[in-house]
Design an enzyme around this catalytic site. Structure first.
Site, PDB file in Angstrom:
ATOM      1  N   ARG A  58      -5.797   6.129  -8.156  1.00 50.30           N
ATOM      2  CA  ARG A  58      -5.385   5.898  -9.537  1.00 50.30           C
ATOM      3  C   ARG A  58      -6.456   6.358 -10.520  1.00 50.30           C
ATOM      4  O   ARG A  58      -7.657   6.279 -10.245  1.00 50.30           O
ATOM      5  CB  ARG A  58      -5.048   4.421  -9.753  1.00 50.30           C
ATOM      6  CG  ARG A  58      -3.888   3.943  -8.897  1.00 50.30           C
ATOM      7  CD  ARG A  58      -3.438   2.548  -9.306  1.00 50.30           C
ATOM      8  NE  ARG A  58      -4.459   1.534  -9.068  1.00 50.30           N
ATOM      9  CZ  ARG A  58      -4.595   0.872  -7.928  1.00 50.30           C
ATOM     10  NH1 ARG A  58      -3.806   1.124  -6.913  1.00 50.30           N
ATOM     11  NH2 ARG A  58      -5.539  -0.059  -7.789  1.00 50.30           N
ATOM     12  N   SER A 109      -8.030   0.426   4.374  1.00 52.07           N
ATOM     13  CA  SER A 109      -6.794   1.002   3.837  1.00 52.07           C
ATOM     14  C   SER A 109      -7.149   1.964   2.711  1.00 52.07           C
ATOM     15  O   SER A 109      -8.280   2.463   2.650  1.00 52.07           O
ATOM     16  CB  SER A 109      -5.908  -0.137   3.302  1.00 52.07           C
ATOM     17  OG  SER A 109      -6.570  -0.799   2.228  1.00 52.07           O
ATOM     18  N   SER A 110      -6.209   2.209   1.807  1.00 57.09           N
ATOM     19  CA  SER A 110      -6.476   3.083   0.663  1.00 57.09           C
ATOM     20  C   SER A 110      -7.592   2.535  -0.215  1.00 57.09           C
ATOM     21  O   SER A 110      -8.213   3.272  -0.988  1.00 57.09           O
ATOM     22  CB  SER A 110      -5.200   3.274  -0.163  1.00 57.09           C
ATOM     23  OG  SER A 110      -4.698   2.033  -0.601  1.00 57.09           O
ATOM     24  N   GLU A 140     -10.903   4.261  -2.615  1.00 56.70           N
ATOM     25  CA  GLU A 140     -11.258   3.815  -3.963  1.00 56.70           C
ATOM     26  C   GLU A 140     -12.717   3.357  -4.012  1.00 56.70           C
ATOM     27  O   GLU A 140     -13.444   3.649  -4.972  1.00 56.70           O
ATOM     28  CB  GLU A 140     -10.300   2.705  -4.389  1.00 56.70           C
ATOM     29  CG  GLU A 140      -8.883   3.211  -4.566  1.00 56.70           C
ATOM     30  CD  GLU A 140      -7.807   2.133  -4.624  1.00 56.70           C
ATOM     31  OE1 GLU A 140      -6.647   2.472  -4.915  1.00 56.70           O
ATOM     32  OE2 GLU A 140      -8.128   0.958  -4.371  1.00 56.70           O
ATOM     33  N   GLY A 183       0.784  -1.233   0.000  1.00 55.98           N
ATOM     34  CA  GLY A 183       0.000   0.000   0.000  1.00 55.98           C
ATOM     35  C   GLY A 183       0.810   1.274   0.000  1.00 55.98           C
ATOM     36  O   GLY A 183       0.456   2.241  -0.682  1.00 55.98           O
ATOM     37  N   HIS A 184       1.901   1.300   0.762  1.00 54.59           N
ATOM     38  CA  HIS A 184       2.721   2.516   0.839  1.00 54.59           C
ATOM     39  C   HIS A 184       3.310   2.856  -0.533  1.00 54.59           C
ATOM     40  O   HIS A 184       3.184   3.988  -1.004  1.00 54.59           O
ATOM     41  CB  HIS A 184       3.848   2.329   1.860  1.00 54.59           C
ATOM     42  CG  HIS A 184       3.372   2.152   3.267  1.00 54.59           C
ATOM     43  ND1 HIS A 184       2.969   3.203   4.049  1.00 54.59           N
ATOM     44  CD2 HIS A 184       3.223   1.040   4.022  1.00 54.59           C
ATOM     45  CE1 HIS A 184       2.591   2.763   5.232  1.00 54.59           C
ATOM     46  NE2 HIS A 184       2.730   1.440   5.245  1.00 54.59           N
TER      47      HIS A 184
END
Length: 274
Positions: free
Chosen positions: A143, A234-235, A239, A16-17
């Site tokens: 993204r 998380s990210s 999304e 993830g980072h």
């Protein structure tokens, strides 16, 4: 501006980072990464020069900054503390941008928290007075394909999309998929860094309703084609929010607690394995 991004990835840490760093890197022209060559890392997939560090020593990082004359250091690493940042600043004078997911003390010029729950008031007394704060969903690093997919109405082919990060070292994807209705179409998305790949593939062979996708190139489409997402806190949450998807967030690490708590307060479905 000459930029150095200090970040790591591995089968244990996850990807993830680095993934979010690569999105941020597009904002700069001259970018390099400094990473440890850990098992399951994404080093070979980083499309920028990479300095492979031999240790986690802050002094090795300081020497690299001095030798290569970097202007900006981006830190996306939970093990680098405010005292480490202070030492880096003292020794090199470099401008520092620090990622944060836990609302903790930093000694930096720019603080970036891309989580939807984050707000400036959270950091009162934790940062230098001159620090620029960039907090909340408006700073999310997402993204392009997710923005594109958010404009498309896809047929819902799958009942469940499961993605517990790139490495899923607790093998939660297996446990979750195995308990779901065998008559439901299930997608598990993961990466080659997942040490439990064999068990997931065996599960897929045993249960024809389960498909495993490894390093799938367009997760946005898979997510948009699914009725329900089961994802790590998380990210992936940002999304899912962009896609306006129905999702359940799974928290399995300390750095995910604040996001999980915020989601629960907002009425989202959350489960904790911390």
């Amino acid at each position: 501006m000459k930029v150095l991004i200090r970040s790591d990835s591995s089968s244990q840490i996850g990807h993830g980072h680095i993934k979010r760093d690569l999105i941020l890197a597009k904002q700069y022209e001259d970018v390099s990464f400094a990473c440890l060559a850990l098992k399951g890392s994404l080093i070979d997939e980083i499309p920028y020069p990479v300095y492979e560090l031999t240790s986690a020593s802050i002094y090795e990082l300081i020497n690299l900054i001095k030798e290569e004359n970097f202007d900006l250091l981006i830190i996306d690493h939970y093990e680098i503390t405010a005292n480490d940042e202070k030492l880096i600043k003292l020794e090199t004078g470099i401008k520092i941008l620090s990622f944060d997911d836990e609302i903790k003390e930093h000694f930096c010029d720019i603080l970036l928290n891309v989580n939807a729950y984050a707000k400036e008031s959270d950091y009162e007394g934790l940062l230098p007075k001159y620090c620029e704060l960039r907090c909340g969903f408006s700073y999310a690093l997402i993204r392009d394909e997710f923005y594109q997919e958010s404009k498309i109405q896809r047929e819902k082919i799958y009942d469940y999309f499961i993605c517990i990060g790139g490495s899923d070292n607790k093998n939660l994807s297996f446990d979750i998929a195995n308990k779901l209705d065998k008559n439901k179409a299930i997608i598990i998305a993961t990466t080659k860094a997942n040490i439990h790949l064999k068990s997931l593939q065996k599960l897929s062979q045993k249960k024809s309703n389960i498909q495993v996708h490894i390093d799938y190139p367009n997760l946005a489409r898979l997510m948009n084609e699914s009725k329900k997402l089961i994802i790590s806190a998380s990210s992936l949450v940002n999304e899912a929010l962009i896609l306006k998807a129905d999702f359940k967030a799974i928290a399995y690490a300390k750095n995910q607690e604040k996001l999980a708590t915020w989601l629960a307060k907002k009425g989202y479905e959350v489960e904790s394995f911390i």
